[in-house]
Design a protein around this motif. Structure first.
Motif, PDB file in Angstrom:
ATOM      1  N   SER A 451       0.684  -1.047  -0.201  1.00  0.00           N
ATOM      2  CA  SER A 451       0.164  -0.171  -0.310  1.00  0.00           C
ATOM      3  C   SER A 451       0.789   1.509  -0.220  1.00  0.00           C
ATOM      4  O   SER A 451       0.671   2.032  -0.973  1.00  0.00           O
ATOM      5  CB  SER A 451      -0.886   0.232   1.183  1.00  0.00           C
ATOM      6  OG  SER A 451      -1.110  -0.979   1.585  1.00  0.00           O
ATOM      7  N   MET A 452       1.613   0.926   0.715  1.00  0.00           N
ATOM      8  CA  MET A 452       3.133   2.299   0.578  1.00  0.00           C
ATOM      9  C   MET A 452       3.554   2.609  -0.823  1.00  0.00           C
ATOM     10  O   MET A 452       3.763   3.221  -0.520  1.00  0.00           O
ATOM     11  CB  MET A 452       3.590   2.413   1.462  1.00  0.00           C
ATOM     12  CG  MET A 452       3.217   2.255   3.224  1.00  0.00           C
ATOM     13  SD  MET A 452       4.300   1.982   4.193  1.00  0.00           S
ATOM     14  CE  MET A 452       5.873   3.147   4.880  1.00  0.00           C
ATOM     15  N   LEU A 453       3.806   1.381  -1.388  1.00  0.00           N
ATOM     16  CA  LEU A 453       4.588   1.284  -2.607  1.00  0.00           C
ATOM     17  C   LEU A 453       4.067   2.106  -3.384  1.00  0.00           C
ATOM     18  O   LEU A 453       3.986   2.798  -4.731  1.00  0.00           O
ATOM     19  CB  LEU A 453       4.788   0.051  -3.461  1.00  0.00           C
ATOM     20  CG  LEU A 453       5.682  -0.211  -4.418  1.00  0.00           C
ATOM     21  CD1 LEU A 453       6.845   0.400  -4.179  1.00  0.00           C
ATOM     22  CD2 LEU A 453       6.052  -2.009  -5.234  1.00  0.00           C
ATOM     23  N   LEU A 454       2.928   1.976  -3.623  1.00  0.00           N
ATOM     24  CA  LEU A 454       1.501   2.263  -4.315  1.00  0.00           C
ATOM     25  C   LEU A 454       0.676   3.151  -3.959  1.00  0.00           C
ATOM     26  O   LEU A 454       0.245   4.056  -4.969  1.00  0.00           O
ATOM     27  CB  LEU A 454       0.441   1.031  -5.554  1.00  0.00           C
ATOM     28  CG  LEU A 454       0.890  -0.085  -5.188  1.00  0.00           C
ATOM     29  CD1 LEU A 454       0.046  -1.392  -5.266  1.00  0.00           C
ATOM     30  CD2 LEU A 454       1.540  -0.237  -6.840  1.00  0.00           C
ATOM     31  N   ASN A 455       1.174   3.935  -3.437  1.00  0.00           N
ATOM     32  CA  ASN A 455       0.460   5.028  -2.364  1.00  0.00           C
ATOM     33  C   ASN A 455       1.149   6.170  -1.684  1.00  0.00           C
ATOM     34  O   ASN A 455       1.416   5.998  -0.889  1.00  0.00           O
ATOM     35  CB  ASN A 455      -1.101   4.863  -2.167  1.00  0.00           C
ATOM     36  CG  ASN A 455      -1.896   5.737  -1.446  1.00  0.00           C
ATOM     37  OD1 ASN A 455      -2.213   6.812  -1.491  1.00  0.00           O
ATOM     38  ND2 ASN A 455      -3.472   6.061  -1.906  1.00  0.00           N
ATOM     39  N   GLU A 456       1.286   7.345  -2.558  1.00  0.00           N
ATOM     40  CA  GLU A 456       2.333   8.707  -2.295  1.00  0.00           C
ATOM     41  C   GLU A 456       1.635   8.653  -0.734  1.00  0.00           C
ATOM     42  O   GLU A 456       2.447   8.855   0.614  1.00  0.00           O
ATOM     43  CB  GLU A 456       2.389   9.430  -2.840  1.00  0.00           C
ATOM     44  CG  GLU A 456       2.864   9.746  -4.468  1.00  0.00           C
ATOM     45  CD  GLU A 456       3.335  10.551  -4.706  1.00  0.00           C
ATOM     46  OE1 GLU A 456       3.135  11.756  -4.208  1.00  0.00           O
ATOM     47  OE2 GLU A 456       3.956  10.038  -6.015  1.00  0.00           O
ATOM     48  N   ASN A 457       0.425   9.067  -0.493  1.00  0.00           N
ATOM     49  CA  ASN A 457      -0.194   9.870   1.041  1.00  0.00           C
ATOM     50  C   ASN A 457      -0.198   8.198   2.108  1.00  0.00           C
ATOM     51  O   ASN A 457       0.290   8.628   3.299  1.00  0.00           O
ATOM     52  CB  ASN A 457      -1.650   9.578   1.070  1.00  0.00           C
ATOM     53  CG  ASN A 457      -2.196  11.091   0.106  1.00  0.00           C
ATOM     54  OD1 ASN A 457      -0.798  11.821   0.302  1.00  0.00           O
ATOM     55  ND2 ASN A 457      -3.377  11.047  -1.043  1.00  0.00           N
ATOM     56  N   PHE A 458      -0.028   7.141   1.342  1.00  0.00           N
ATOM     57  CA  PHE A 458       0.369   5.718   2.550  1.00  0.00           C
ATOM     58  C   PHE A 458       1.648   5.682   2.864  1.00  0.00           C
ATOM     59  O   PHE A 458       2.055   5.204   3.461  1.00  0.00           O
ATOM     60  CB  PHE A 458      -0.370   5.016   2.012  1.00  0.00           C
ATOM     61  CG  PHE A 458      -1.472   4.433   2.285  1.00  0.00           C
ATOM     62  CD1 PHE A 458      -2.541   5.450   2.547  1.00  0.00           C
ATOM     63  CD2 PHE A 458      -2.508   3.673   1.375  1.00  0.00           C
ATOM     64  CE1 PHE A 458      -4.161   5.413   2.053  1.00  0.00           C
ATOM     65  CE2 PHE A 458      -4.148   3.516   1.534  1.00  0.00           C
ATOM     66  CZ  PHE A 458      -4.862   4.315   1.690  1.00  0.00           C
ATOM     67  N   MET A 459       2.208   6.461   1.745  1.00  0.00           N
ATOM     68  CA  MET A 459       3.940   6.274   2.685  1.00  0.00           C
ATOM     69  C   MET A 459       4.323   6.701   3.106  1.00  0.00           C
ATOM     70  O   MET A 459       4.658   6.914   3.709  1.00  0.00           O
ATOM     71  CB  MET A 459       4.707   6.877   1.253  1.00  0.00           C
ATOM     72  CG  MET A 459       5.946   6.173   1.570  1.00  0.00           C
ATOM     73  SD  MET A 459       6.956   4.714   1.299  1.00  0.00           S
ATOM     74  CE  MET A 459       7.202   4.429  -0.096  1.00  0.00           C
ATOM     75  N   ALA A 460       3.721   8.070   3.253  1.00  0.00           N
ATOM     76  CA  ALA A 460       3.662   9.232   4.310  1.00  0.00           C
ATOM     77  C   ALA A 460       2.968   9.371   5.192  1.00  0.00           C
ATOM     78  O   ALA A 460       3.989   8.993   6.330  1.00  0.00           O
ATOM     79  CB  ALA A 460       3.236  10.687   3.544  1.00  0.00           C
ATOM     80  N   ASN A 461       2.410   8.912   5.400  1.00  0.00           N
ATOM     81  CA  ASN A 461       1.797   7.875   7.275  1.00  0.00           C
ATOM     82  C   ASN A 461       2.406   6.736   7.126  1.00  0.00           C
ATOM     83  O   ASN A 461       2.487   6.569   8.965  1.00  0.00           O
ATOM     84  CB  ASN A 461      -0.074   7.206   6.738  1.00  0.00           C
ATOM     85  CG  ASN A 461      -1.011   8.480   6.096  1.00  0.00           C
ATOM     86  OD1 ASN A 461      -0.320   9.636   6.978  1.00  0.00           O
ATOM     87  ND2 ASN A 461      -1.848   8.059   5.303  1.00  0.00           N
ATOM     88  N   GLY A 462       2.365   6.298   6.422  1.00  0.00           N
ATOM     89  CA  GLY A 462       3.522   4.602   6.933  1.00  0.00           C
ATOM     90  C   GLY A 462       5.130   4.852   8.045  1.00  0.00           C
ATOM     91  O   GLY A 462       4.903   4.641   8.623  1.00  0.00           O
ATOM     92  N   LEU A 463       5.711   5.671   6.971  1.00  0.00           N
ATOM     93  CA  LEU A 463       6.956   6.490   7.978  1.00  0.00           C
ATOM     94  C   LEU A 463       6.828   7.134   8.993  1.00  0.00           C
ATOM     95  O   LEU A 463       7.583   7.293   9.983  1.00  0.00           O
ATOM     96  CB  LEU A 463       7.644   7.545   6.639  1.00  0.00           C
ATOM     97  CG  LEU A 463       7.979   6.499   5.285  1.00  0.00           C
ATOM     98  CD1 LEU A 463       8.561   7.478   4.074  1.00  0.00           C
ATOM     99  CD2 LEU A 463       9.448   5.967   5.701  1.00  0.00           C
ATOM    100  N   ASN A 464       5.547   7.839   8.978  1.00  0.00           N
ATOM    101  CA  ASN A 464       5.456   8.208  10.059  1.00  0.00           C
ATOM    102  C   ASN A 464       4.976   7.394  11.310  1.00  0.00           C
ATOM    103  O   ASN A 464       5.501   8.386  12.461  1.00  0.00           O
ATOM    104  CB  ASN A 464       4.028   9.488  10.332  1.00  0.00           C
ATOM    105  CG  ASN A 464       4.337  11.076   9.986  1.00  0.00           C
ATOM    106  OD1 ASN A 464       5.671  11.019   9.346  1.00  0.00           O
ATOM    107  ND2 ASN A 464       3.631  11.167   8.840  1.00  0.00           N
ATOM    108  N   CYS A 465       4.437   6.312  11.627  1.00  0.00           N
ATOM    109  CA  CYS A 465       4.386   5.443  12.367  1.00  0.00           C
ATOM    110  C   CYS A 465       4.996   4.186  12.610  1.00  0.00           C
ATOM    111  O   CYS A 465       4.529   3.832  14.016  1.00  0.00           O
ATOM    112  CB  CYS A 465       2.519   5.832  12.756  1.00  0.00           C
ATOM    113  SG  CYS A 465       1.531   4.720  11.187  1.00  0.00           S
ATOM    114  N   LEU A 466       5.592   4.109  11.718  1.00  0.00           N
ATOM    115  CA  LEU A 466       6.619   2.617  11.541  1.00  0.00           C
ATOM    116  C   LEU A 466       7.959   2.711  10.832  1.00  0.00           C
ATOM    117  O   LEU A 466       8.279   4.064  10.976  1.00  0.00           O
ATOM    118  CB  LEU A 466       5.422   2.126  10.360  1.00  0.00           C
ATOM    119  CG  LEU A 466       4.360   1.190  10.391  1.00  0.00           C
ATOM    120  CD1 LEU A 466       4.032   1.110   8.533  1.00  0.00           C
ATOM    121  CD2 LEU A 466       3.948   0.534  11.725  1.00  0.00           C
TER     122      LEU A 466
END
Length: 557
Positions: A451-466
């Protein structure tokens, strides 16, 4: 040197599925396509191609990349040569940093001419009257972009006004040249813009209304127009054909247009007399059944025979419809016989049966020698088929020739032909990477990464919490995702994940956040469990702290 921006625009234009399919047959598998990998000795469809992501990846040999990389590896070219090869496939003009090699931006010559021809149609009452007399509505005329090409001088003037050089116009088939100079490819004709399967205009058809012996003409063969691989109106029929799993193939523009106007919108037309092998990838891509709807004259029958034989030999289910009384589909629609036509299409003769009956018609079956000759010609056809398919025609042939089924065999191979051997289900993707565990939480790790790979918004969210520690089984894949300097192994891992149909990306932001919280909570729970059996004197305080964090994560949405 080729400008990077120009390369990026080329990759946006070039559909990687189309590019790969010029070399390797592909078949739809979920949202992607699969095929035999050409980069190793492959016997199963281990290569996956994604039009949306613009990448290919082999789950077996790990070859992969974008459209340029595929051309580079397949054609054994260097990067610059591969870019120029890909550009030539699409008639795309590259830009170079070196001024001496600089090529100006493609001015969309055919699009300009199409707009001009469309603007001229309603200025010619004879052309409009002809189209209305054939039953076309103004809405249909607009939908198919029909136009009017007047004098050669008008077309040449438009090109000159747009500062389009004769060489460029010639290269896309807009003009022709002889010893007296340049002249328009279409003069005093109704124009039918022809699009490739991606929707790009690649040429025109032209219909005379002034008695010219050449009733219809097409654009000349050139870098962007190859009539042997194009279906007229495929760009408009594709969605319906995929939905209905059926493609109706007719002989002419008017047949297609009238069928679409009548709601039979999975119809296309060949631009020659019959199908060619270069048409087959578009059919196989959607695993489509084909209805051949050709005219009942000798040319139409011959085209139907040639086309049905090609389809049968390639294992494509097909049927043949020859409308009686010399009528064609356009005539039927104009006469208000749409329901009757739909019923005719639903009850077309199966392609193999049509061919066998046509072969038998050539012989006097009351004479034993000619009966044997008919059988031999039928066997010549059936020997090229899968033995199971070939043998299924036994009772039909026995009935037509009036011979015992035990007196002949329609297959020279008692086993299954290698070309038509049952193929493994593409859905199974046996060579796709498997998670180290079937545990749902491990799948969740891969879903979050994808999901992070395919969606820039999810990438930002994932980097913030994982962090990497939140991925018990797939930390290396997560590291590859976030790495600024990716190795070839990293690229392979991410391509494989992006194209793995068994791992579904999360599309809802709330669900994505919940999945991230699940991964974080799981790590904290494991750390808390370790503390419960440890001798750490402060373990009680730490356990309470972990429990607090876990409760907070459970409350997050």
């Amino acid at each position: 040197m080729i400008k990077n921006e120009s390369i990026e625009r080329l990759l946006a234009v070039a559909d990687i599925v189309d590019v790969v399919e010029r070399y390797v047959p592909l078949k739809r598998s979920g949202s992607n396509f699969v095929g035999i990998c050409p980069f190793h000795d492959d016997s199963h469809p281990s290569m996956s191609v994604s039009s949306r992501l613009g990448i290919f990846h082999c789950f077996s040999c790990k070859a992969g990349g974008n459209a340029i990389k595929f051309v580079q590896d397949y054609e054994k070219l260097n990067f610059k040569e591969a870019v120029e090869k890909l550009a030539s496939m699409y008639g795309f003009e590259l830009e170079y940093t070196n001024e001496r090699n600089f090529q100006r931006e493609n001015k969309k010559i055919l699009e300009i001419l199409n707009a001009f021809y469309q603007s001229q149609l309603y200025n010619n009452s004879s052309a409009v009257e002809y189209l209305h007399s054939r039953g076309l509505s103004d809405e249909t005329i607009q939908k198919f972009g029909l136009g009017w090409a007047g004098s050669s001088a008008q077309t040449i003037r438009v090109l000159q006004n747009e500062q389009i050089e004769a060489r460029d116009a010639f290269n896309v088939g807009a003009i022709k040249q002889n010893e007296r100079g340049s002249y328009a490819s279409f003069i005093e004709r109704i124009t039918f813009p022809i699009h490739n399967h991606t929707g790009k205009i690649v040429g025109f058809g032209g219909r005379t209304i002034s008695g010219n012996p050449a009733k219809y003409v097409n654009s000349p063969q050139c870098a962007v127009f190859d009539k042997s691989r194009i279906f007229y109106a495929y760009n408009l029929a594709k969605k319906s054909a995929y939905d209905k799993k059926t493609l109706i193939i007719t002989e002419g523009y008017m047949d297609v247009i009238m069928l679409h106007q009548a709601g039979i919108d999975n119809a296309v037309a060949v631009l020659g007399t019959a199908l060619t092998p270069l048409h087959l990838p578009l059919i196989k891509r959607g695993d489509l059944r084909v209805i051949l709807s050709f005219d009942g004259d000798s040319a139409g029958i011959n085209a139907a025979i040639k086309s049905a034989r090609l389809l049968c030999a390639n294992g494509i289910d097909n049927s043949v419809v020859i409308i009686g009384g010399g009528a064609d589909p356009a005539d039927m629609v104009q006469a208000g016989k749409v329901r009757e036509l739909a019923q005719i299409y639903a009850n077309g003769m199966e392609g193999g049966e049509f061919l066998i009956r046509e072969i038998a018609k050539k012989y006097d079956l009351t004479r034993p020698v000619q009966k044997e000759q008919a059988l031999n010609e039928i066997k010549e056809f059936t020997n090229a088929l899968n033995p199971v398919v070939a043998q299924s025609y036994t009772s039909l042939v026995a009935q037509i020739l009036d011979v015992s089924p035990s007196a002949f065999s329609l297959s020279s191979n008692s086993g299954v032909s290698a070309n038509f051997a049952p193929k493994p289900s593409v859905k199974a993707e046996p060579n796709a990477p498997k998670p180290e565990s079937s545990n749902l939480k491990d799948i969740t790790e891969l879903q979050v990464i994808k999901s992070m790979l395919l969606n820039e918004n999810f990438m930002a969210n994932g980097l913030n919490c994982l962090s990497v520690q939140d991925f018990r089984m797939h930390g290396r894949v997560y590291e590859a995702l976030i790495s600024a300097q990716k190795s070839e192994d990293d690229e392979q891992s991410l391509r494989a994940l992006a194209l793995d149909n068994k791992i579904l990306a999360i599309t809802n932001e709330t669900n994505f956040i919940k999945a991230c919280m699940l991964l974080r909570r799981r790590v904290l729970e494991e750390q808390m469990q370790k503390l419960l059996v440890s001798n750490d004197p402060d373990r009680l305080d730490k356990i309470l702290e972990y429990q607090k964090k876990i409760n907070e994560l459970k409350g997050k949405k």
